[in-house]
Structure formats: structure tokens, C-alpha cells
Design an enzyme around this catalytic site. Structure first.
Site, PDB file in Angstrom:
ATOM      1  N   LYS A 184       0.840  -1.198   0.000  1.00 22.13           N
ATOM      2  CA  LYS A 184       0.000   0.000   0.000  1.00 22.13           C
ATOM      3  C   LYS A 184       0.874   1.246   0.000  1.00 22.13           C
ATOM      4  O   LYS A 184       1.547   1.536   0.980  1.00 22.13           O
ATOM      5  CB  LYS A 184      -0.912   0.050   1.224  1.00 22.13           C
ATOM      6  CG  LYS A 184      -2.013   1.097   1.023  1.00 22.13           C
ATOM      7  CD  LYS A 184      -2.640   1.580   2.309  1.00 22.13           C
ATOM      8  CE  LYS A 184      -1.833   2.645   2.993  1.00 22.13           C
ATOM      9  NZ  LYS A 184      -1.742   3.927   2.256  1.00 22.13           N
TER      10      LYS A 184
ATOM     11  N   GLY B  96       7.072   4.342   8.374  1.00 24.39           N
ATOM     12  CA  GLY B  96       6.229   5.515   8.591  1.00 24.39           C
ATOM     13  C   GLY B  96       6.437   6.054   9.991  1.00 24.39           C
ATOM     14  O   GLY B  96       7.512   5.900  10.579  1.00 24.39           O
ATOM     15  N   SER B  97       5.395   6.656  10.530  1.00 28.30           N
ATOM     16  CA  SER B  97       5.538   7.327  11.817  1.00 28.30           C
ATOM     17  C   SER B  97       5.584   6.320  12.967  1.00 28.30           C
ATOM     18  O   SER B  97       5.035   5.220  12.864  1.00 28.30           O
ATOM     19  CB  SER B  97       4.378   8.291  12.020  1.00 28.30           C
ATOM     20  OG  SER B  97       3.160   7.582  12.000  1.00 28.30           O
ATOM     21  N   THR B  98       6.218   6.725  14.054  1.00 23.75           N
ATOM     22  CA  THR B  98       6.309   5.853  15.222  1.00 23.75           C
ATOM     23  C   THR B  98       4.927   5.576  15.797  1.00 23.75           C
ATOM     24  O   THR B  98       4.649   4.471  16.252  1.00 23.75           O
ATOM     25  CB  THR B  98       7.255   6.474  16.273  1.00 23.75           C
ATOM     26  OG1 THR B  98       8.566   6.556  15.693  1.00 23.75           O
ATOM     27  CG2 THR B  98       7.343   5.628  17.531  1.00 23.75           C
TER      28      THR B  98
ATOM     29  N   GLY C  46       3.356   2.935  13.735  1.00 25.14           N
ATOM     30  CA  GLY C  46       4.128   1.711  13.977  1.00 25.14           C
ATOM     31  C   GLY C  46       3.696   1.037  15.273  1.00 25.14           C
ATOM     32  O   GLY C  46       3.536  -0.183  15.356  1.00 25.14           O
TER      33      GLY C  46
ATOM     34  N   GLU D 158      10.132   0.354  10.371  1.00 21.59           N
ATOM     35  CA  GLU D 158      11.128   1.411  10.158  1.00 21.59           C
ATOM     36  C   GLU D 158      10.428   2.714  10.486  1.00 21.59           C
ATOM     37  O   GLU D 158       9.578   3.161   9.719  1.00 21.59           O
ATOM     38  CB  GLU D 158      11.602   1.442   8.700  1.00 21.59           C
ATOM     39  CG  GLU D 158      12.225   0.158   8.200  1.00 21.59           C
ATOM     40  CD  GLU D 158      13.675   0.013   8.614  1.00 21.59           C
ATOM     41  OE1 GLU D 158      14.249   0.976   9.150  1.00 21.59           O
ATOM     42  OE2 GLU D 158      14.222  -1.074   8.394  1.00 21.59           O
TER      43      GLU D 158
ATOM     44  N   CYS E 175      13.419  10.135   7.227  1.00 21.53           N
ATOM     45  CA  CYS E 175      13.396   9.544   8.570  1.00 21.53           C
ATOM     46  C   CYS E 175      14.772   9.633   9.224  1.00 21.53           C
ATOM     47  O   CYS E 175      14.875   9.807  10.429  1.00 21.53           O
ATOM     48  CB  CYS E 175      12.912   8.103   8.510  1.00 21.53           C
ATOM     49  SG  CYS E 175      13.795   7.119   7.311  1.00 21.53           S
TER      50      CYS E 175
ATOM     51  N   GLU F 131      10.507  14.748  16.396  1.00 24.07           N
ATOM     52  CA  GLU F 131      10.761  14.761  14.962  1.00 24.07           C
ATOM     53  C   GLU F 131       9.900  15.852  14.314  1.00 24.07           C
ATOM     54  O   GLU F 131       8.695  15.895  14.519  1.00 24.07           O
ATOM     55  CB  GLU F 131      10.382  13.390  14.401  1.00 24.07           C
ATOM     56  CG  GLU F 131      10.714  13.199  12.958  1.00 24.07           C
ATOM     57  CD  GLU F 131      10.396  11.787  12.470  1.00 24.07           C
ATOM     58  OE1 GLU F 131       9.338  11.251  12.840  1.00 24.07           O
ATOM     59  OE2 GLU F 131      11.216  11.241  11.710  1.00 24.07           O
TER      60      GLU F 131
HETATM   61  P1  NAI Z   1       1.880   7.693   8.650  1.00 25.78           P
HETATM   62  O1  NAI Z   1       2.737   6.877   9.512  1.00 25.78           O
HETATM   63  O2  NAI Z   1       0.492   7.977   9.087  1.00 25.78           O
HETATM   64  O3  NAI Z   1       1.764   7.039   7.189  1.00 25.78           O
HETATM   65  C1  NAI Z   1       2.645   6.068   6.677  1.00 25.78           C
HETATM   66  C2  NAI Z   1       1.831   5.002   5.954  1.00 25.78           C
HETATM   67  O4  NAI Z   1       1.028   4.277   6.890  1.00 25.78           O
HETATM   68  C3  NAI Z   1       0.871   5.529   4.917  1.00 25.78           C
HETATM   69  O5  NAI Z   1       0.844   4.637   3.826  1.00 25.78           O
HETATM   70  C4  NAI Z   1      -0.462   5.511   5.631  1.00 25.78           C
HETATM   71  O6  NAI Z   1      -1.559   5.398   4.776  1.00 25.78           O
HETATM   72  C5  NAI Z   1      -0.336   4.273   6.475  1.00 25.78           C
HETATM   73  N1  NAI Z   1      -1.161   4.236   7.687  1.00 25.78           N
HETATM   74  C6  NAI Z   1      -1.653   5.280   8.401  1.00 25.78           C
HETATM   75  N2  NAI Z   1      -2.355   4.829   9.455  1.00 25.78           N
HETATM   76  C7  NAI Z   1      -2.310   3.481   9.404  1.00 25.78           C
HETATM   77  C8  NAI Z   1      -2.836   2.437  10.227  1.00 25.78           C
HETATM   78  N3  NAI Z   1      -3.540   2.704  11.324  1.00 25.78           N
HETATM   79  N4  NAI Z   1      -2.578   1.169   9.894  1.00 25.78           N
HETATM   80  C9  NAI Z   1      -1.856   0.883   8.804  1.00 25.78           C
HETATM   81  N5  NAI Z   1      -1.341   1.811   7.985  1.00 25.78           N
HETATM   82  C10 NAI Z   1      -1.565   3.101   8.277  1.00 25.78           C
HETATM   83  O7  NAI Z   1       2.623   9.040   8.344  1.00 25.78           O
HETATM   84  P2  NAI Z   1       1.944  10.434   7.922  1.00 25.78           P
HETATM   85  O8  NAI Z   1       0.662  10.668   8.639  1.00 25.78           O
HETATM   86  O9  NAI Z   1       1.900  10.475   6.455  1.00 25.78           O
HETATM   87  O10 NAI Z   1       3.021  11.437   8.481  1.00 25.78           O
HETATM   88  C11 NAI Z   1       2.946  11.873   9.841  1.00 25.78           C
HETATM   89  C12 NAI Z   1       4.311  11.963  10.435  1.00 25.78           C
HETATM   90  O11 NAI Z   1       4.925  10.679  10.416  1.00 25.78           O
HETATM   91  C13 NAI Z   1       5.299  12.835   9.703  1.00 25.78           C
HETATM   92  O12 NAI Z   1       5.175  14.164  10.065  1.00 25.78           O
HETATM   93  C14 NAI Z   1       6.600  12.251  10.145  1.00 25.78           C
HETATM   94  O13 NAI Z   1       6.958  12.768  11.379  1.00 25.78           O
HETATM   95  C15 NAI Z   1       6.296  10.793  10.277  1.00 25.78           C
HETATM   96  N6  NAI Z   1       6.734  10.016   9.121  1.00 25.78           N
HETATM   97  C16 NAI Z   1       7.886   9.309   9.195  1.00 25.78           C
HETATM   98  C17 NAI Z   1       8.328   8.601   8.114  1.00 25.78           C
HETATM   99  C18 NAI Z   1       9.582   7.831   8.169  1.00 25.78           C
HETATM  100  O14 NAI Z   1      10.097   7.473   7.121  1.00 25.78           O
HETATM  101  N7  NAI Z   1      10.100   7.511   9.302  1.00 25.78           N
HETATM  102  C19 NAI Z   1       7.621   8.616   6.855  1.00 25.78           C
HETATM  103  C20 NAI Z   1       6.395   9.335   6.872  1.00 25.78           C
HETATM  104  C21 NAI Z   1       6.001  10.018   7.971  1.00 25.78           C
END
Ligand code: NAI
Ligand code: MG
Length: 770
Positions: free
Chosen positions: A190, A241-243, A246, A263, A297, A391
């Protein structure tokens, strides 16, 4: 314009990349994108709007996949998996190779689409994201080819659910899909809701490359689609994605038997010592925090600068910031592009506005209207300030100073995260002393943000667990060929018999190198098979766990040499061997079997084996395609607790202990509850064998009472659940408190798996040459 003027002003014109190729691709798909399942695009809907963040314009409409649609994709992956696995490594290698070739052929389309969709400068998508993604497929074509010979004892996990973020859309897809396919898994991926476009082109490429239908499935949607994938009948979830998400996923998968790699976020330190090449360090910092608008990240988002050079450094940095060009991501002369989405921009603005500490400097460079944020530096912060800890995920650098290398390490490690770290010094001795001390999965010396498919990437602490890339990354997509049998449950014997004599036989716990009474003061009678009283075992509680972990954290075992650890393991073996008959009798009395002597001999052998490994479980020097060495160093995971199995009361205690100690970890062993007396006896062997205080602690009592506290403990890095699925679930349900690793053990003689479970790879990058 005369050349002289150009040199004077350093002005140069725009160089926009032609975007028509990407817009044409979208038009060919009717302006709508949607799931790619079983080798074809399903009819798409206009549920969500995909935008170009630099202009706000709509690029396409996208299907928000429902639970049913996710289920369908998972079923397609499930149906395709057996044949894909049976096809064999070399056949899969051909397909991965074809994917790499076709991605190369479509590199310009991919780069333009990535910049349109995400807002990142075309220079980055063209020169970094896309080439690295392609390299990942080439590299893993090789891993597929070599799997039958190099990984003969490992097999695919099955169907992998993969959820990726928006900051490196195609690169994260490559990091997820390439190793999964190489090992014989099929996938449902996804992409992030902000940036699904290059994944759609990749789907197209899969059809052209001869990927069998169902091997790669892509579901479009938002967090609800991701959550449905987590709940679906998959064998593994890989998430970047976000902690916070995660953590939710770790809770959602607890007890499901699904493998998990995470990650997550970071707040990576960028340490500049006073002997650093300052101009290089400034240029590196531009890459560390303004690459991809800081939405990285592993961004070097925390500058730690030696006090003596801080003013000079900050001044040079500000001068450089003022020269960064912000604007149209498709312009090849742009350094900083658009923030991915207005929501992300608001988050950055809110975090910076809420900060009242230090001095804030915004680059004096024109910032276009819309989804743009200027490169920003906040100096004079204290390590505890919010912006030093949280972050930001934007182009905002925070800075503080240090005086000594020890202080630099202390500030660097003062974080809940542990993803990456950068250090600059011209002194190689200092660099190689500091790098191992930094709590991070990746360390860059005199460089930053170096990545390659051959080198592992991933974090520790709340930055998650698992590695992507290299041999170590394959672990996360394969499992031992021999399945691990569920440990048999043993019911304790009962009785009311009295002891043969009136000596007090109440054993003690072993905590911090000492025999210790249980905090609660309770103990439990242990009977043999004929009801005879064998002794009393203490009942440990939460406070005993707390004391044991405190002792673990203070023991310093991780800093010892492999040679010393071997010596102590040999000494343990000798001392246990000398008491073979005593332990054998004890085991036979508890279990009613006659295999005690055999078990003691096996335990001695385990000690010898891990003593042998202690100075031989080595890292690697990775073959990366640049002038650099990437050292894959094995580091202990840290503080482990183990719920020991009942099956072999002594061997089941000694095996996790020896494997943990061998690799530099401390361990708290929760002994078999029905048969605890071999464990309490073993504490005397520990006392006699020079094992430093706190390295091994032994607790007894009902494991079901201890498991939740182990799962929730913030000081434990890992829990090894070796006594069955029920307690594993107990531990996993609470492990998200500090994103703890939970491991369920391996076959007794699968030494590699035990040693891997005790270590994590830290990749240290050291470029060379003038
Ligand atoms: P997010 O962690 O919500 O999104 C990452 C992925 O997870 C997306 O594909 C999203 O659709 C999916 N997702 C969201 N909620 C989910 C759930 N409950 N179960 C399964 N999948 C789910 O990140 P978001 O909202 O786009 O960004 C928010 C913050 O997260 C950013 O400001 C940043 O601080 C952090 N982030 C960190 C990343 C990294 O590479 N470490 C990458 C993206 C965001
Ligand atoms: Mg977008």
C-alpha cells in the site's frame, strides 16, 4: 549574460524538466488510478484526489480500497505464492532483473512523476531516488539467484503486507518488494495516500516484466486501507512511517503470529568535532537536513557542534542556507522543493511556532507561495527542549553545543530514537571510537545520507527494528526451513510430602550477582512426580524484574571483548561439567525422567559452542558502488529477558543465556515454573564463574505473572518468548511501549538464528579518497 557577471552573481536561469511524459501517462489511464490485483488494474474510482504539492493541482483521482478489496488482493497474493516460491531462485532472479531493466528504461518517466507527485526536486528523484530503487532490484536479483546455495536452509514467509510512506515513494517500494520477491514471497503493497503515482507505473512495469499475476499486488488508499491490510490474512507486515502508526501496528499484530518489521521515525544527531573540515561538514549538513525538504526519517536534524567552532560554523551555515534555491521541483536548478502536503506544512509551522527557546533563523532566500517552507536553523537549544527531542519532518535544523567527545555521545544518545547518526572529524581514531558508541542503526563518518542496496538500513529503540538491504535484510523476508514446534506445556506435579530432613530448602532469586529474597516474600513448593517435596522456589514479581533490569543496564557486558566473553562461557562450562551428577539428579527428581545426565552434557556443550562463537560471529565489509567502506558491525541488542521453556529445565535456561552472553547482551531468565530448581542451582555456577554482576539474573515463579511486566518494561530491548504462543501474545500486546523486539526462538542447534537474535547490524559508512 557575460560569464563574468555569472561568476559575480552566481545567477543562473531556470531549467525546467518536461513533465508531459508523466501527464500523458496519467491521461492514458483516464486520470484515475486504483488497485493493481492479480496482474491487472482494477477499475478505478475518484475517491481521493492526488495533487502536485508545488501547485496544488489535481494529478489524478484514486480509489480508496475497502476491506473487501484488500482481502481480494491478499487472496490473489496467496494463490500466487506457492508457484512463485517453487519457480526457484534463478527464475525469480530473471524477473527481478527484468524489473530493474524496465525501470531503467522508464527512469525519466519515474523521476518526473515522483517530483510531480511528491514535490521533491527533480535532481533528487532523477539522481538519487530512481537510481537507488533500480539498484535495489539488480542487487536482489542476485540474492534470488544465490538463495538456493547461500541460504539453502531458509524459505519464504508467504504473503507480505507492506505499507510505505510518502517521502521516498518508489525507493521505499523497492526496499520492500525486491527482497520479498527474491526470497519467494508474494506481496500486497500500500503506497502512501499522498504519493501513489510511481507505484502505479511500477505496476505497469510488473506486467511488462513478466511478473506472474498475483505476485505483486498494490492497493491504493489511506490509513484505513493500511489498517485493513494489517488485519488481513498475511504472514508478515513490513511498515515504514511514523512511530505512532508503527506502535498501533505492533499492537494490532500482537499474538497473530505475523512477522513484523518497523522502520519508524528519528531525530538523528549530526556531530561536528572541532577538527572537522568545516566547509565539507556544512555541505554535508545541507544534504542531511535539506535533502527532500527534511522529510527524511534519517535526516541529520539535530546539529551537535563543538563549542569552540560553533559561531564560525553557524555563520558559514547561514551563508550557505541563503544560497539555497527553493521553488518548482521540476526545475533542475532547484535545491529545495515543495512540502508533500498542506497538512504536513501546517505541522512544521505549528512545531516551529510553538517553540520559544533559542534563536530561529530562516534562510534569506525567496520562498514561493504555497506548500513551501524555508530552510530553517534554530540555535542555542538545550538537549531537553521539545524541538531537540521531537521529529519535525521538515527543513528545520536544531542545534546545540558540546565540549568533549563524551558529552557529544551523551547528548547524541539522549533520544527515544536510534535511527542514524553522522559525525565529522579528520581524526579516524576519534571517528572509530565514537561510531560504536552512538545508539543508531547507521552511522556516517564525514558524509551523510549514503544508501545502497548492499548495506543494511534500520534503527534501534523507537526507530523500529529490522534491517532493509544486504544479507541482513533477507532475514526479514525468510524463515528457517525447519518450523519451530510449539513447546509442550507441562503441568507441575503436586503433593503434600514433607522434606526428608528439616533443612530450609527455600531457594533464592539471583539478581545483580547476588542471591536475593523475592520482593513479595512468597515462595512455592516444588514437588516431584511422586508428590515428594523437592524444595521451594521463590515467586518473583514486578519489582524483582525492575531490580534485575536495573542490574542489567549497569553491567557493562556489551563493552567486553569477544575473547573475554568466551573465557567466561568456558569457565561456566567447566564448572557445570564438574557438577554433572548433582544437576542430573536434580533434573531427574523434578521431571521423573532419566535424561538428566544427557541434558547436563548438552548444556555443557551449548556453553562450549557459544564460547567458541563469542569471538567469531563477525560483521562484514559491504561492497558498495562508491569510494567508501560500509562496515556492517554486529552489536548486541542490549537488555534481554527470556521466558524459558519447560521442556528442558536446564538446557532451556542455558541456551538463551549462552547465546545472549556470547553476543554481548545481558539477560534476565524467567526459569521454567514447574521445574525451577535447576535454575536456582545454576545461580551458584554463575557465582563461581566470574560472571559480572547483573549480566545474568534468574527469576522463578509463574511466567504468566511475569510476562506482562516484561512486555511493558521500558528498559528491556528484547523479550525472547520461548515457552509458547500464549505468553508470546501477552508480551507482544505490551511490547509497543518502547517498540520492543519479541522473538520466539529457534531450534536448539540453529546457532545462526540464536546469534542473529542477539545482535543487530550497525552500518558504519566511511568514504575514502581526497
Ligand atoms: P503515517 O505513519 O500515518 O503514514 C505512513 C503510511 O502508513 C501511509 O501509507 C499511511 O496510509 C499508512 N497508515 C496510516 N495509518 C495506518 C494504520 N492505522 N494502519 C496501517 N497503515 C496506516 O505518516 P503520515 O501521517 O503520512 O506522516 C505523519 C508523520 O509521520 C510525519 O510528520 C513524520 O513525522 C512521520 N513520518 C515518518 C516517516 C519515516 O520514514 N520515518 C515517513 C512518513 C512520515
Ligand atoms: Mg501527491
Amino acid at each position: 549574460m557575460p560569464i563574468e557577471t555569472i561568476f559575480d552573481t552566481m545567477e543562473y536561469g531556470t531549467a525546467p524538466e518536461d513533465r508531459s511524459v508523466a501527464l500523458q501517462w496519467i491521461a492514458n489511464h483516464g486520470g484515475l488510478i486504483g488497485p493493481y490485483v492479480n496482474g491487472a488494474f482494477a477499475p478505478a474510482r475518484d475517491d481521493l484526489t492526488i495533487r502536485n504539492p508545488a501547485t496544488g493541482e489535481k494529478l489524478a483521482g484514486m480509489t480508496l480500497c475497502t476491506k473487501d478489496e484488500v482481502t481480494e488482493a491478499v487472496q490473489s497474493a496467496r494463490a500466487a505464492q506457492p508457484d512463485w516460491q517453487k519457480a526457484g531462485g534463478p527464475a525469480r532472479a530473471r524477473v527481478l532483473y527484468a524489473l530493474a531493466r524496465l525501470m531503467q528504461k522508464h527512469a525519466r518517466l519515474l523521476a518526473v512523476m515522483e517530483s510531480l507527485d511528491n514535490g521533491k526536486p527533480i535532481r533528487e528523484s532523477r539522481d538519487i531516488d530512481i537510481p537507488l530503487a533500480i539498484r535495489h532490484f539488480y542487487h536482489h536479483a542476485g540474492h534470488a539467484q544465490l538463495m538456493p546455495s547461500a541460504l539453502a536452509d531458509r524459505v519464504a514467509l508467504g504473503v507480505c503486507g507492506q505499507i510505505i510512506p510518502w517521502n521516498f515513494p518508489l525507493l521505499m517500494l523497492a526496499w520492500k518488494i525486491a527482497p520479498a520477491l527474491a526470497m519467494g514471497n508474494t506481496v500486497v503493497l500500500k503506497p502512501a495516500e499522498y504519493t501513489p503515482m510511481t507505484a502505479m507505473i511500477f505496476a505497469d512495469i510488473c506486467s511488462q516484466a513478466g511478473v506472474p499475476p498475483g505476485v505483486v499486488n498494490i492497493v491504493t488508499g489511506d490509513g484505513s486501507t493500511g489498517a485493513a491490510l494489517v488485519d488481513a490474512s498475511v504472514d508478515k507486515i513490513a511498515f515504514t512511517g511514523s512511530t505512532s502508526v508503527g506502535r498501533q501496528i505492533q499492537e494490532a499484530t500482537a499474538g497473530s503470529g505475523k512477522s513484523l518489521t518497523l522502520e519508524l521515525g528519528g531525530k538523528s544527531p549530526y556531530i561536528v568535532f572541532d577538527d572537522a573540515d568545516i566547509d565539507s561538514a556544512v555541505e554535508g549538513l545541507v544534504d542531511a537536513i535539506w535533502f527532500n525538504q527534511g522529510q527524511v526519517c534519517c535526516a541529520g536534524s539535530r546539529l551537535l557542534i563543538h563549542e569552540a567552532i560553533a559561531d564560525d560554523f553557524h555563520n558559514r551555515l547561514k551563508a550557505r542556507m541563503d544560497k539555497l534555491r527553493i521553488g518548482d521541483p521540476l526545475d533542475k536548478s532547484i535545491d529545495v522543493g515543495a512540502i508533500v502536503d498542506p497538512i504536513q506544512l501546517q505541522q512544521i509551522q505549528a512545531l516551529v511556532q510553538a517553540n520559544t527557546a533559542g534563536q530561529t533563523y530562516h534562510a534569506q532566500t525567496p520562498v514561493p507561495e504555497g506548500c513551501f517552507y524555508p530552510p530553517t536553523l534554530i540555535t542555542g537549544l538545550h538537549p531537553a527542549d521539545t524541538l531537540m527531542q521531537e521529529e519535525i519532518f521538515g527543513p528545520v535544523l536544531v542545534s546545540t553545543t558540546f565540549r568533549t567527545p563524551a558529552e557529544a555521545v551523551e547528548i547524541a544518545n539522549n533520544s527515544k530514537y536510534g535511527l542514524a547518526a553522522t559525525l565529522w572529524t579528520e581524526n579516524i581514531n576519534l571517528a572509530l571510537e565514537i561510531a560504536p558508541k552512538l545508539v543508531a542503526g547507521v552511522v556516517w563518518v564525514n558524509a551523510t545520507n549514503l544508501f545502497d542496496a548492499a548495506a543494511g538500513f534500520g534503527g534501534t529503540r523507537e526507530s523500529g527494528f529490522g534491517r532493509e538491504g544486504g544479507w541482513e535484510g533477507l532475514q526479514a523476508y525468510s524463515k528457517p526451513r525447519q518450523p519451530l514446534p510449539e513447546p509442550a506445556q507441562v503441568t507441575p506435579f503436586t503433593g503434600q510430602g514433607a522434606a526428608a530432613d528439616d533443612i530450609d530448602r527455600t531457594a533464592k532469586l539471583f539478581i545483580g550477582g547476588k542471591q536475593a529474597r523475592p520482593d513479595g516474600g512468597y515462595s512455592q513448593a516444588i514437588f516431584g512426580p511422586k508428590g515428594q517435596l523437592l524444595g521451594h522456589a521463590p515467586i518473583a514479581n514486578r519489582k524483582d524484574i525492575r531490580n534485575a533490569v536495573q542490574a542489567q543496564l549497569a553491567c557493562g557486558w556489551g563493552k567486553t571483548t569477544g575473547h573475554l566473553r568466551a573465557q567466561i562461557l568456558y569457565y561456566l562450562a567447566e564448572n557445570l561439567a564438574a557438577q554433572t551428577s548433582r544437576f542430573a539428579e536434580r533434573l531427574d527428581a523434578m521431571t521423573g525422567l532419566t535424561t538428566g545426565a544427557e541434558e547436563v552434557r548438552a548444556a555443557v556443550d551449548v556453553l562450549f559452542t557459544y564460547a567458541a562463537w563469542a569471538d567469531k560471529f563477525e560483521g562484514r565489509a559491504k561492497s558498495v558502488p562508491m569510494r567508501a567502506v560500509a562496515l556492517a558491525m554486529r552489536e548486541p541488542v542490549g537488555a534481554i529477558a527470556a521466558l524459558c521453556s519447560d521442556q528442558h529445565p536446564l538446557l532451556g535456561l542455558v541456551t538463551p543465556m549462552a547465546a545472549a552472553l556470547c553476543t554481548g547482551n545481558s539477560i534476565t531468565l524467567c526459569a521454567s515454573a514447574p521445574f525451577p530448581l535447576a535454575a536456582t542451582d545454576f545461580s551458584h555456577i554463575l557465582e563461581a564463574s566470574d560472571v559480572p554482576a547483573g549480566v545474568v539474573n534468574i527469576l522463578t515463579g509463574p511466567q504468566a505473572d511475569l510476562a506482562p511486566h516484561l512486555g511493558a518494561h521500558m528498559g528491556l530491548d528484547t523479550v525472547w518468548c520461548l515457552s509458547g504462543a500464549e505468553l508470546t501474545q501477552e508480551v507482544q500486546a505490551r511490547a509497543s511501549s518502547n517498540i520492543k523486539r519479541v522473538w520466539q526462538g529457534a531450534a536448539q542447534d540453529d546457532h545462526d538464528s540464536w546469534l542473529d537474535a542477539g545482535t543487530e547490524i550497525k552500518t558504519i559508512w566511511i568514504p575514502y579518497g581526497e
